[in-house]
Enzyme design. Structure first.
Site, mmCIF file in Angstrom:
data_model
loop_
_atom_site.group_PDB
_atom_site.id
_atom_site.type_symbol
_atom_site.label_atom_id
_atom_site.label_comp_id
_atom_site.label_asym_id
_atom_site.label_seq_id
_atom_site.Cartn_x
_atom_site.Cartn_y
_atom_site.Cartn_z
ATOM 1 C CB CYS A 37 -0.883 -0.023 1.252
ATOM 2 S SG CYS A 37 -2.035 1.351 1.359
ATOM 3 C CG HIS A 58 -5.736 -2.711 -1.047
ATOM 4 N ND1 HIS A 58 -4.623 -3.290 -0.473
ATOM 5 C CD2 HIS A 58 -5.550 -1.362 -0.930
ATOM 6 C CE1 HIS A 58 -3.823 -2.332 -0.016
ATOM 7 N NE2 HIS A 58 -4.363 -1.148 -0.288
ATOM 8 C CD GLU A 59 -6.943 0.880 -3.786
ATOM 9 O OE1 GLU A 59 -7.035 1.816 -2.979
ATOM 10 O OE2 GLU A 59 -5.853 0.321 -4.036
ATOM 11 C CG HIS A 76 -7.496 2.323 1.375
ATOM 12 N ND1 HIS A 76 -6.700 2.543 2.462
ATOM 13 C CD2 HIS A 76 -6.679 1.785 0.427
ATOM 14 C CE1 HIS A 76 -5.451 2.150 2.196
ATOM 15 N NE2 HIS A 76 -5.420 1.676 0.969
#
Ligand code: ZN
Length: 179
Positions: free
Chosen positions: A98, A140-141, A144
């Site tokens: 990241c 993953h995004e 966030h």
């Protein structure tokens, strides 16, 4: 150049807000800056909280790199208000890093495919299914946008590895090559 917030910054732990004004100049300019930054950093994805922005958007830009030699090519895709509406039950463990967690890699289990609804930069609704590495980036995004980092997803801390060891053990490339 736009700053990328680093692990420990409180904004990385906040949930992003739904976008309603798609034409907002600040929003669109920030997305442009993040896109430039992502390309310059050679990253495969970035999300609003990483650049200190409150709104719910992310960019997925899979392409082969020395870090991820098997990543498929795709044009950078900007997704506003992305929502994972369905996911494969089968999961796959793979290495992630990241831009907000430099120097660290982690082995993370993710669904092998996800169905996502989102809006494009003009606010038009879209739906798309992502598979494999692209599905991993999307998950993953989207994490966030809920204040979740990949290091929260490793099953055990022994699945974390320094970038130096990742190069040596996994990529098997010399330490002085940029990745
Ligand atoms: Zn990230």
């Amino acid at each position: 150049m736009i700053d990328i917030l680093q692990l420990g910054h409180p904004q990385l732990r906040q949930s992003a807000q739904p976008i309603t004004n798609f034409a907002d100049d600040t929003l669109q300019t920030t997305i442009d800056q993040a896109l430039t930054q992502l390309i310059q950093a050679g990253g495969v994805g970035i999300a609003a909280p990483q650049v200190g922005n409150d709104w719910s958007w992310c960019i997925v830009a899979s392409h082969p790199t020395l870090r991820y030699p098997d990543a498929p090519y795709m044009s950078p895709l900007v997704m506003l208000n992305p929502l994972i509406i369905d996911r494969a039950e089968t999961c796959d463990r793979g290495w992630e890093g990241c831009l907000s967690v430099p120097g660290l890699r982690g082995l993370v289990s993710r669904s092998t495919s996800v169905r996502v609804t989102y809006q494009n930069r003009d606010g038009e609704p879209r739906a798309e299914t992502f598979e494999g590495f692209a599905a991993r980036i999307v998950q993953h995004e989207c994490d966030h946008l809920n204040g979740v980092m990949f290091i929260d997803r490793v099953e055990r801390t022994a699945d974390l590895m320094s970038e130096v060891e990742y190069r040596r053990q996994i990529l098997k490339i010399p330490h002085d090559l940029p990745i």
